[in-house]
Design an enzyme around this catalytic site. Sequence first.
Site, PDB file in Angstrom:
ATOM      1  N   GLY A 166       0.840  -1.204   0.000  1.00  8.59           N
ATOM      2  CA  GLY A 166       0.000   0.000   0.000  1.00  8.59           C
ATOM      3  C   GLY A 166       0.864   1.238   0.000  1.00  8.59           C
ATOM      4  O   GLY A 166       1.939   1.252   0.600  1.00  8.59           O
ATOM      5  N   ARG A 188     -26.088  12.023  17.805  1.00  9.55           N
ATOM      6  CA  ARG A 188     -25.848  10.730  17.172  1.00  9.55           C
ATOM      7  C   ARG A 188     -24.641   9.993  17.757  1.00  9.55           C
ATOM      8  O   ARG A 188     -23.730  10.620  18.315  1.00  9.55           O
ATOM      9  CB  ARG A 188     -25.580  10.916  15.674  1.00  9.55           C
ATOM     10  CG  ARG A 188     -26.841  11.132  14.882  1.00  9.55           C
ATOM     11  CD  ARG A 188     -26.514  11.468  13.447  1.00  9.55           C
ATOM     12  NE  ARG A 188     -27.725  11.545  12.659  1.00  9.55           N
ATOM     13  CZ  ARG A 188     -27.838  12.181  11.498  1.00  9.55           C
ATOM     14  NH1 ARG A 188     -26.795  12.809  10.990  1.00  9.55           N
ATOM     15  NH2 ARG A 188     -28.974  12.190  10.849  1.00  9.55           N
ATOM     16  N   ILE A 214       1.385   2.656   7.186  1.00 12.52           N
ATOM     17  CA  ILE A 214       0.645   3.587   8.042  1.00 12.52           C
ATOM     18  C   ILE A 214       0.148   2.859   9.286  1.00 12.52           C
ATOM     19  O   ILE A 214      -0.149   3.480  10.288  1.00 12.52           O
ATOM     20  CB  ILE A 214      -0.545   4.262   7.315  1.00 12.52           C
ATOM     21  CG1 ILE A 214      -1.612   3.240   6.918  1.00 12.52           C
ATOM     22  CG2 ILE A 214      -0.078   5.079   6.135  1.00 12.52           C
ATOM     23  CD1 ILE A 214      -2.974   3.883   6.630  1.00 12.52           C
ATOM     24  N   ASP A 215       0.064   1.527   9.222  1.00 12.53           N
ATOM     25  CA  ASP A 215      -0.492   0.760  10.356  1.00 12.53           C
ATOM     26  C   ASP A 215       0.454   0.695  11.554  1.00 12.53           C
ATOM     27  O   ASP A 215       0.031   0.337  12.655  1.00 12.53           O
ATOM     28  CB  ASP A 215      -0.806  -0.674   9.912  1.00 12.53           C
ATOM     29  CG  ASP A 215      -1.973  -0.741   8.933  1.00 12.53           C
ATOM     30  OD1 ASP A 215      -2.575   0.307   8.653  1.00 12.53           O
ATOM     31  OD2 ASP A 215      -2.270  -1.850   8.450  1.00 12.53           O
TER      32      ASP A 215
HETATM   33  O1  F6P Z   1      -1.130  -0.153   4.284  1.00 12.72           O
HETATM   34  C1  F6P Z   1      -1.774  -1.103   5.107  1.00 12.72           C
HETATM   35  C2  F6P Z   1      -3.222  -1.002   4.877  1.00 12.72           C
HETATM   36  O2  F6P Z   1      -3.499   0.329   5.081  1.00 12.72           O
HETATM   37  C3  F6P Z   1      -4.122  -1.880   5.752  1.00 12.72           C
HETATM   38  O3  F6P Z   1      -4.539  -1.309   6.952  1.00 12.72           O
HETATM   39  C4  F6P Z   1      -5.299  -2.109   4.840  1.00 12.72           C
HETATM   40  O4  F6P Z   1      -5.989  -3.275   5.191  1.00 12.72           O
HETATM   41  C5  F6P Z   1      -4.660  -2.214   3.505  1.00 12.72           C
HETATM   42  O5  F6P Z   1      -3.542  -1.354   3.539  1.00 12.72           O
HETATM   43  C6  F6P Z   1      -5.589  -1.870   2.375  1.00 12.72           C
HETATM   44  O6  F6P Z   1      -4.878  -1.548   1.237  1.00 12.72           O
HETATM   45  P1  F6P Z   1      -5.355  -1.805  -0.269  1.00 12.72           P
HETATM   46  O7  F6P Z   1      -6.810  -1.454  -0.326  1.00 12.72           O
HETATM   47  O8  F6P Z   1      -4.492  -0.886  -1.046  1.00 12.72           O
HETATM   48  O9  F6P Z   1      -5.115  -3.243  -0.565  1.00 12.72           O
END
Ligand code: F6P
Length: 344
Positions: A10, A163, A127-128
């Site tokens: 990602g 809400r 980012i995680d």
């Molecule tokens: O970069 C990690 C992450 O942000 C995860 O939290 C998420 O599940 C995943 O990427 C989703 O990425 P993509 O939709 O690009 O496969």
Amino acid sequence: MRVGLLTGGGDCPGLNAVIRAVVRGGLAAGDNSFLGFRHGWAGVLDDDAFELDLASTAGILPRGGTILGTSRTNPFLEGRDGVAPVRDTLATRGVDALIAIGGEDTLGVALRLHEAGVPIVGVPKTIDNDLGGTDVTFGYQTAVQIVTDAIDRLHTTAESHNRVMVVEVMGRHAGWIATQAGIAGGADAILVPERPFDIDQVVAHLRQRHERGRSFSIVVVAEGATPLDGTLQTQGDAPTDAFGHVRLGGIGVTLEKELEARTGFEARVTILGHVQRGGTPVAFDRVLATRFGVAAMRAATAKRFGAMVALRGTDIVEVELAEALREPKLLDPALYETAELFFG
Ligand code: F6P
């Protein structure tokens, strides 16, 4: 030395800052040249690359995404031999060292290649913030800031409408973003992958808050959060990627329905999704990415292959890729316990 670069998995704010730092650091250090492979491992397998130099890396420090492009291509997919095609491309292009910038999957491939003798250095990205070996990954602080800003905005509309606002954030294995941004944004409940949640407990937090006279609530949920066994029906099967990861997303929708039905309070879900990965990196991530890039180039120059650059305390160090990938870095329980003090 001729250095190849790739960004895999990602995308993440700060990738361009790493690329720029490798090139600028390498040019300042001596007679080095740089080749950028397009779209992660795909570019190496397909020999798709372009020259990186001062001109092609100018102005990219604050830019999100990656000028190299990225993909989740896996050279070892379904038992394939990824080593031979990678070796061939590096030999054809005269590349002496490869710098792979990525998360557990991209660096997992890097480790296998290193073990086969391919000269590789890793840079941790996600980012995680769930990668081992480093205190923090670049891109994480930017994501936390984006989520915090979103929670602030959701507060005012939640309050106006009385809400419950459910905010679904990224975090496949770990609840770092959810917890850090949840604390910063004053969340009333935070649900993370490390701790299967009890829906009745969440309902109790919301009721308690309403009994105290508050007429709205914010619930932050990481996409990888799951209910305690048998307590809640969640959505069915989702597609998987080349590394076998299920495409997550949707727990927020389930919570919106369940919380509204169980509390009688109107609920709405906001799924922040890829907004969390887009756009310009915050200053911290630009600096960390720059330090990582400079350090990765130094490791490559010194032929310390199989190393991954990392942040430990305030220092940039090198750790073994194998050590960094041994297990994911899950949420610090003490951080979650601090967050819990403010639930309900
Ligand atoms: O970069 C990690 C992450 O942000 C995860 O939290 C998420 O599940 C995943 O990427 C989703 O990425 P993509 O939709 O690009 O496969």
